[in-house]
Motif scaffolding. Structure first.
Motif, PDB file in Angstrom:
ATOM      1  N   PRO A 142      -1.651   9.771  -7.558  1.00 41.06           N
ATOM      2  CA  PRO A 142      -2.667  10.560  -8.233  1.00 41.06           C
ATOM      3  C   PRO A 142      -3.813  10.784  -7.729  1.00 41.06           C
ATOM      4  O   PRO A 142      -4.525  11.703  -7.975  1.00 41.06           O
ATOM      5  N   ASN A 143      -5.068  10.066  -7.257  1.00 39.52           N
ATOM      6  CA  ASN A 143      -6.157   9.678  -6.963  1.00 39.52           C
ATOM      7  C   ASN A 143      -6.371  10.753  -5.486  1.00 39.52           C
ATOM      8  O   ASN A 143      -7.348  11.544  -5.667  1.00 39.52           O
ATOM      9  N   GLU A 144      -5.032  10.768  -4.595  1.00 39.05           N
ATOM     10  CA  GLU A 144      -5.745  10.777  -3.195  1.00 39.05           C
ATOM     11  C   GLU A 144      -5.260  12.640  -3.563  1.00 39.05           C
ATOM     12  O   GLU A 144      -5.922  13.576  -2.431  1.00 39.05           O
ATOM     13  N   ALA A 145      -4.022  13.220  -4.628  1.00 37.26           N
ATOM     14  CA  ALA A 145      -4.063  14.460  -5.260  1.00 37.26           C
ATOM     15  C   ALA A 145      -5.127  14.608  -5.020  1.00 37.26           C
ATOM     16  O   ALA A 145      -5.737  15.990  -4.883  1.00 37.26           O
ATOM     17  N   LEU A 146      -5.542  14.931  -6.421  1.00 37.15           N
ATOM     18  CA  LEU A 146      -7.103  14.877  -7.024  1.00 37.15           C
ATOM     19  C   LEU A 146      -8.084  15.360  -6.035  1.00 37.15           C
ATOM     20  O   LEU A 146      -8.811  16.391  -5.993  1.00 37.15           O
ATOM     21  N   GLN A 147      -8.831  14.611  -5.397  1.00 37.89           N
ATOM     22  CA  GLN A 147      -9.612  14.737  -4.236  1.00 37.89           C
ATOM     23  C   GLN A 147      -8.968  15.542  -3.411  1.00 37.89           C
ATOM     24  O   GLN A 147      -9.850  16.460  -2.802  1.00 37.89           O
ATOM     25  N   ASN A 148      -8.157  15.705  -2.683  1.00 40.34           N
ATOM     26  CA  ASN A 148      -7.815  16.580  -2.137  1.00 40.34           C
ATOM     27  C   ASN A 148      -7.150  18.017  -2.695  1.00 40.34           C
ATOM     28  O   ASN A 148      -6.980  19.408  -1.884  1.00 40.34           O
ATOM     29  N   GLY A 149      -7.729  18.536  -3.989  1.00 45.29           N
ATOM     30  CA  GLY A 149      -6.425  19.790  -4.313  1.00 45.29           C
ATOM     31  C   GLY A 149      -5.457  19.585  -4.647  1.00 45.29           C
ATOM     32  O   GLY A 149      -5.384  20.972  -5.032  1.00 45.29           O
ATOM     33  N   GLU A 150      -4.555  18.464  -4.731  1.00 45.73           N
ATOM     34  CA  GLU A 150      -3.537  19.156  -4.877  1.00 45.73           C
ATOM     35  C   GLU A 150      -3.403  19.216  -6.567  1.00 45.73           C
ATOM     36  O   GLU A 150      -2.195  19.441  -7.296  1.00 45.73           O
ATOM     37  N   VAL A 151      -3.624  18.593  -7.163  1.00 48.07           N
ATOM     38  CA  VAL A 151      -4.262  18.579  -8.565  1.00 48.07           C
ATOM     39  C   VAL A 151      -5.562  18.830  -8.840  1.00 48.07           C
ATOM     40  O   VAL A 151      -5.835  19.193  -8.501  1.00 48.07           O
ATOM     41  N   ASP A 152      -5.454  19.368 -10.039  1.00 50.28           N
ATOM     42  CA  ASP A 152      -6.453  19.734 -11.315  1.00 50.28           C
ATOM     43  C   ASP A 152      -7.161  18.729 -11.587  1.00 50.28           C
ATOM     44  O   ASP A 152      -8.299  18.646 -11.841  1.00 50.28           O
ATOM     45  N   ALA A 153      -6.467  17.271 -12.469  1.00 55.43           N
ATOM     46  CA  ALA A 153      -6.691  16.620 -13.013  1.00 55.43           C
ATOM     47  C   ALA A 153      -5.771  15.577 -12.966  1.00 55.43           C
ATOM     48  O   ALA A 153      -4.767  15.868 -12.522  1.00 55.43           O
ATOM     49  N   ASN A 154      -5.857  14.391 -13.396  1.00 55.51           N
ATOM     50  CA  ASN A 154      -4.977  12.957 -13.251  1.00 55.51           C
ATOM     51  C   ASN A 154      -5.058  12.160 -14.870  1.00 55.51           C
ATOM     52  O   ASN A 154      -6.426  12.103 -14.842  1.00 55.51           O
ATOM     53  N   ALA A 155      -4.189  11.851 -14.909  1.00 52.27           N
ATOM     54  CA  ALA A 155      -3.844  10.549 -16.136  1.00 52.27           C
ATOM     55  C   ALA A 155      -3.113   9.496 -16.049  1.00 52.27           C
ATOM     56  O   ALA A 155      -1.881   9.287 -16.169  1.00 52.27           O
ATOM     57  N   PHE A 156      -3.442   8.728 -15.543  1.00 50.36           N
ATOM     58  CA  PHE A 156      -3.583   6.975 -15.171  1.00 50.36           C
ATOM     59  C   PHE A 156      -3.839   5.851 -15.136  1.00 50.36           C
ATOM     60  O   PHE A 156      -3.311   4.660 -14.993  1.00 50.36           O
ATOM     61  N   GLN A 157      -5.138   5.941 -14.718  1.00 56.83           N
ATOM     62  CA  GLN A 157      -5.701   5.081 -14.652  1.00 56.83           C
ATOM     63  C   GLN A 157      -7.179   4.715 -15.416  1.00 56.83           C
ATOM     64  O   GLN A 157      -7.623   4.722 -16.375  1.00 56.83           O
ATOM     65  N   HIS A 158      -7.543   3.456 -15.411  1.00 55.86           N
ATOM     66  CA  HIS A 158      -9.153   2.123 -16.333  1.00 55.86           C
ATOM     67  C   HIS A 158     -10.489   2.793 -15.013  1.00 55.86           C
ATOM     68  O   HIS A 158      -9.992   3.064 -14.309  1.00 55.86           O
ATOM     69  N   GLN A 159     -10.935   2.287 -15.161  1.00 55.00           N
ATOM     70  CA  GLN A 159     -12.549   2.093 -14.856  1.00 55.00           C
ATOM     71  C   GLN A 159     -11.914   1.230 -14.057  1.00 55.00           C
ATOM     72  O   GLN A 159     -12.600   1.312 -12.534  1.00 55.00           O
ATOM     73  N   PRO A 160     -12.455  -0.083 -13.879  1.00 56.70           N
ATOM     74  CA  PRO A 160     -11.948  -0.810 -12.581  1.00 56.70           C
ATOM     75  C   PRO A 160     -11.121  -0.677 -11.920  1.00 56.70           C
ATOM     76  O   PRO A 160     -11.175  -0.521 -10.673  1.00 56.70           O
TER      77      PRO A 160
END
Length: 272
Positions: free
Chosen positions: A74-92
């Motif tokens: 999900p973070n790779e997809a968000l960084q690459n613009g494949e998604v607009d947002a994600n919701a799955f993780q905590h701060q650490p």
């Protein structure tokens, strides 16, 4: 001449008013059709976010859920613009991902927290764990540290004073039961429980693995002041866009909370 000017003035005003109204309608139509792609991890959260997607419609968002099957996507997809947002993780976890990959990702709204637990199919308490017990933990830096801190809180190991939430096996200073710490992928460790004496498993993966908190969980991290609240995240340069606030509000409401509580049966806790 005065009468003609008056008529022209009224006509001009009506024309301007009509143009303004058309502009407003056009903006409203655009808002109603605003497409937002949200990356989530497959499983129980799909049902919760399906309810949030219905809430989003009233705010002019067409929320499309993009389902991933592991934590790295999900973070790779968000960084690459494949998604607009994600919701799955905590701060650490996000901090570790940013350090490793240079992501420009920012949290914009809390969702929930799932206290991580120590599970066993063979033993009913921490005290029963034998010398030399094989204990599985997640292998990603954020969750490995979290798991080791759970073991330390139970007195099974001691960690260096400055180990913190990103502790590693190298930070273990005492291991009185000579536990064998086995690092596995977060999505695998729960499913490997039959081959382990115990395992520290994220709650969502515990549910996916068929583990039952009431019978299989022998310890759990504290809920109070938990640093592992999950959140919605977006690219940093988009955090102030109007749809972001609407997306967060689409999740942070009583309707979604009711669905969350029904799905997670108390294993997860709303964090907002």
């Amino acid at each position: 001449m005065s009468l003609n000017l008056s008529k022209l003035t009224r006509r001009a005003a009506l024309a301007l008013s009509g143009a303004a109204m058309a502009g407003l309608l056009s903006t409203a139509a655009l808002a109603e059709n605003a497409k937002v792609k949200l990356g989530i991890i497959g499983g129980e959260d799909e049902a919760v976010w399906a309810v949030a997607a219905e809430q989003a419609k009233a705010k002019g968002l067409d929320l499309e859920l993009v389902v991933f099957n592991d934590y790295t996507q999900p973070n790779e997809a968000l960084q690459n613009g494949e998604v607009d947002a994600n919701a799955f993780q905590h701060q650490p976890y996000l901090d570790a991902q940013i350090a490793a990959h240079g992501y420009t990702i920012t949290p914009v709204g809390l969702t929930a927290v799932w206290p991580i637990g120590l599970y066993s199919k063979k033993y009913h308490s921490v005290a029963e764990l034998p010398v030399g017990a094989i204990v599985g933990i997640p292998n990603d830096p954020a969750n490995a540290g979290r798991a080791l801190n759970v073991l330390a809180a139970q007195g099974l190991i001691k960690l260096k004073d400055d180990a913190g939430i990103l502790a590693t096996a190298a930070d273990i200073t005492e291991n009185p039961k000579k536990l064998e710490i086995k690092e596995l992928d977060a999505g695998v460790v729960g499913r490997a429980i039959e081959d382990l004496d115990a395992a520290v498993v994220n709650t969502d993966w515990a549910l996916k693995s068929g583990l039952v908190p009431e019978t299989d969980r022998i310890a759990q991290e504290a809920v109070k002041d938990n640093p592992y609240n999950n959140f919605i995240a977006v690219k940093t340069d988009r955090k102030d866009e109007a749809w972001v606030k609407d997306l967060v509000a689409s999740y942070q409401n009583d309707t979604v909370k009711a669905e969350f509580d029904k799905i997670y049966k108390g294993t997860g806790i709303s964090a907002y």
